[in-house]
Write a protein that holds these residues in place. Structure first.
Motif, PDB file in Angstrom:
ATOM      1  N   GLY A   1      32.753  62.930 -40.063  1.00 18.16           N
ATOM      2  CA  GLY A   1      32.258  62.057 -39.006  1.00 18.16           C
ATOM      3  C   GLY A   1      31.914  60.684 -39.550  1.00 18.16           C
ATOM      4  N   GLU A   2      31.365  60.677 -40.753  1.00 16.90           N
ATOM      5  CA  GLU A   2      30.985  59.403 -41.372  1.00 16.90           C
ATOM      6  C   GLU A   2      32.220  58.546 -41.637  1.00 16.90           C
ATOM      7  N   GLU A   3      33.286  59.204 -42.078  1.00 18.38           N
ATOM      8  CA  GLU A   3      34.538  58.508 -42.358  1.00 18.38           C
ATOM      9  C   GLU A   3      35.132  57.927 -41.076  1.00 18.38           C
ATOM     10  N   ILE A   4      35.168  58.752 -40.032  1.00 21.63           N
ATOM     11  CA  ILE A   4      35.732  58.304 -38.760  1.00 21.63           C
ATOM     12  C   ILE A   4      34.879  57.183 -38.174  1.00 21.63           C
ATOM     13  N   TYR A   5      33.570  57.257 -38.398  1.00 22.82           N
ATOM     14  CA  TYR A   5      32.679  56.229 -37.844  1.00 22.82           C
ATOM     15  C   TYR A   5      33.103  54.831 -38.298  1.00 22.82           C
ATOM     16  N   GLN A   6      33.710  54.729 -39.491  1.00 27.17           N
ATOM     17  CA  GLN A   6      34.141  53.401 -39.974  1.00 27.17           C
ATOM     18  C   GLN A   6      35.050  52.739 -38.932  1.00 27.17           C
ATOM     19  N   LYS A   7      35.778  53.552 -38.163  1.00 25.08           N
ATOM     20  CA  LYS A   7      36.683  53.027 -37.136  1.00 25.08           C
ATOM     21  C   LYS A   7      35.909  52.644 -35.873  1.00 25.08           C
ATOM     22  N   CYS A   8      34.722  53.177 -35.712  1.00 21.76           N
ATOM     23  CA  CYS A   8      33.915  52.896 -34.525  1.00 21.76           C
ATOM     24  C   CYS A   8      32.989  51.709 -34.788  1.00 21.76           C
ATOM     25  N   SER A   9      32.805  51.404 -36.072  1.00 27.98           N
ATOM     26  CA  SER A   9      31.760  50.445 -36.437  1.00 27.98           C
ATOM     27  C   SER A   9      32.087  49.025 -35.995  1.00 27.98           C
ATOM     28  N   ALA A  10      33.366  48.740 -35.730  1.00 28.00           N
ATOM     29  CA  ALA A  10      33.729  47.396 -35.258  1.00 28.00           C
ATOM     30  C   ALA A  10      32.892  47.057 -34.035  1.00 28.00           C
TER      31      ALA A  10
ATOM     32  N   ALA B   1      28.929  45.090 -30.309  1.00 26.52           N
ATOM     33  CA  ALA B   1      29.929  44.294 -29.587  1.00 26.52           C
ATOM     34  C   ALA B   1      30.261  44.940 -28.256  1.00 26.52           C
ATOM     35  N   ALA B   2      30.507  44.131 -27.260  1.00 27.24           N
ATOM     36  CA  ALA B   2      30.930  44.582 -25.927  1.00 27.24           C
ATOM     37  C   ALA B   2      29.895  45.485 -25.276  1.00 27.24           C
ATOM     38  N   GLY B   3      28.646  45.419 -25.758  1.00 30.92           N
ATOM     39  CA  GLY B   3      27.586  46.238 -25.167  1.00 30.92           C
ATOM     40  C   GLY B   3      27.561  47.661 -25.699  1.00 30.92           C
ATOM     41  N   ALA B   4      28.210  47.888 -26.829  1.00 36.63           N
ATOM     42  CA  ALA B   4      28.204  49.224 -27.438  1.00 36.63           C
ATOM     43  C   ALA B   4      26.815  49.522 -27.996  1.00 36.63           C
ATOM     44  N   PRO B   5      26.317  50.759 -27.771  1.00 38.08           N
ATOM     45  CA  PRO B   5      25.042  51.122 -28.383  1.00 38.08           C
ATOM     46  C   PRO B   5      25.174  51.028 -29.901  1.00 38.08           C
ATOM     47  N   LYS B   6      24.276  50.268 -30.496  1.00 46.30           N
ATOM     48  CA  LYS B   6      24.384  49.974 -31.924  1.00 46.30           C
ATOM     49  C   LYS B   6      23.978  51.175 -32.776  1.00 46.30           C
ATOM     50  N   PHE B   7      24.712  51.363 -33.837  1.00 45.07           N
ATOM     51  CA  PHE B   7      24.426  52.431 -34.798  1.00 45.07           C
ATOM     52  C   PHE B   7      22.987  52.288 -35.305  1.00 45.07           C
ATOM     53  N   GLY B   8      22.212  53.360 -35.196  1.00 43.46           N
ATOM     54  CA  GLY B   8      20.839  53.349 -35.711  1.00 43.46           C
ATOM     55  C   GLY B   8      19.815  52.824 -34.714  1.00 43.46           C
TER      56      GLY B   8
ATOM     57  N   HIS C   1      32.945  61.230 -23.004  1.00 47.81           N
ATOM     58  CA  HIS C   1      33.065  59.774 -22.887  1.00 47.81           C
ATOM     59  C   HIS C   1      33.744  59.175 -24.110  1.00 47.81           C
ATOM     60  N   ALA C   2      33.463  59.740 -25.276  1.00 52.82           N
ATOM     61  CA  ALA C   2      34.097  59.227 -26.500  1.00 52.82           C
ATOM     62  C   ALA C   2      35.589  59.542 -26.487  1.00 52.82           C
ATOM     63  N   LEU C   3      35.941  60.709 -25.988  1.00 58.66           N
ATOM     64  CA  LEU C   3      37.347  61.125 -25.990  1.00 58.66           C
ATOM     65  C   LEU C   3      38.155  60.438 -24.900  1.00 58.66           C
ATOM     66  N   ASN C   4      37.570  60.315 -23.717  1.00 55.36           N
ATOM     67  CA  ASN C   4      38.329  59.800 -22.573  1.00 55.36           C
ATOM     68  C   ASN C   4      38.042  58.350 -22.230  1.00 55.36           C
ATOM     69  N   GLY C   5      36.993  57.794 -22.823  1.00 53.15           N
ATOM     70  CA  GLY C   5      36.608  56.431 -22.515  1.00 53.15           C
ATOM     71  C   GLY C   5      35.512  56.399 -21.462  1.00 53.15           C
ATOM     72  N   PHE C   6      34.745  55.311 -21.455  1.00 51.68           N
ATOM     73  CA  PHE C   6      33.609  55.178 -20.548  1.00 51.68           C
ATOM     74  C   PHE C   6      33.253  53.701 -20.482  1.00 51.68           C
ATOM     75  N   ASN C   7      33.522  53.051 -19.355  1.00 48.64           N
ATOM     76  CA  ASN C   7      33.309  51.600 -19.208  1.00 48.64           C
ATOM     77  C   ASN C   7      33.977  50.843 -20.365  1.00 48.64           C
ATOM     78  N   GLY C   8      33.166  50.135 -21.163  1.00 52.19           N
ATOM     79  CA  GLY C   8      33.717  49.345 -22.271  1.00 52.19           C
ATOM     80  C   GLY C   8      34.098  50.179 -23.471  1.00 52.19           C
ATOM     81  N   MET C   9      33.760  51.471 -23.420  1.00 52.37           N
ATOM     82  CA  MET C   9      34.109  52.370 -24.526  1.00 52.37           C
ATOM     83  C   MET C   9      35.542  52.858 -24.337  1.00 52.37           C
TER      84      MET C   9
END
Ligand code: HEC
Length: 135
Positions: A60-69, A75-82, A101-109
């Motif tokens: 999960g930590e590795e994949i998170y690197q792709k979410c961290s943008a 950015a774009a109103g994403a809930p910030k890590f931490g 929501h993470a799999l299918n998308g949700f608003n700006g996600m």
């Protein structure tokens, strides 16, 4: 046609044939690397299979690197890590909702957070990682 002529003709045909063959293999050899094995070609299938196999073990930590943008910066109103305040009302919705929501998308996600080579399990792992570090 006498023997000599037909031998000559045969030699000519053979020479033309071998020229054609070598021109063909030369053409193959001078093709740029990317052109000889395209995605979707049979040759690329093995690579993709190997990729999928390797990706199944990403944490999960590795994949998170792709979410961290987005989630690293908000950015774009994403809930910030931490950011506990940003995540609390989302975590309250339940893990299944967050997974969906993470799999299918949700608003700006965007669906899968734009990680299209991520498996469902990997996305869930990234959600687990993000939420566990943000509460
Ligand atoms: C392009 C930017 C972007 C990327 C990349 C991104 N997200 Fe998001 N994410 C968002 C935004 C924006 C929201 C807030 C959506 C809203 O609540 O309207 C969000 C919300 C979420 C939520 C909460 C959903 C809810 O129901 O409240 C989860 C979980 C989530 N993202 C997981 C991930 C994961 C896991 C990744 C990486 C695989 C990822 N995101 C990558 C932009 C992004």
């Amino acid at each position: 046609m006498n023997m000599k002529l037909s031998t000559l003709a045969l030699a000519g045909v053979l020479a033309a044939f071998s020229l054609a063959v070598s021109a063909e293999s030369l053409e193959e050899r001078i093709q740029p690397v990317g052109k000889t094995c395209m995605a979707g070609d049979e040759c690329a299938a093995a690579v993709q299979v190997a990729d999928a196999g390797a990706s199944a073990s990403r944490s999960g930590e590795e994949i998170y690197q792709k979410c961290s943008a987005c989630h690293g910066t908000g950015a774009a109103g994403a809930p910030k890590f931490g950011d506990k305040d940003a995540w609390a009302p989302r975590i309250a919705k339940g893990k299944e909702t967050l997974y969906t929501h993470a799999l299918n998308g949700f608003n700006g996600m965007p669906a899968k957070g734009l990680c299209f080579d991520c498996s469902e399990e990997e996305i869930k792992g990234a959600v687990d990682y993000m939420t566990s570090k943000s509460q």
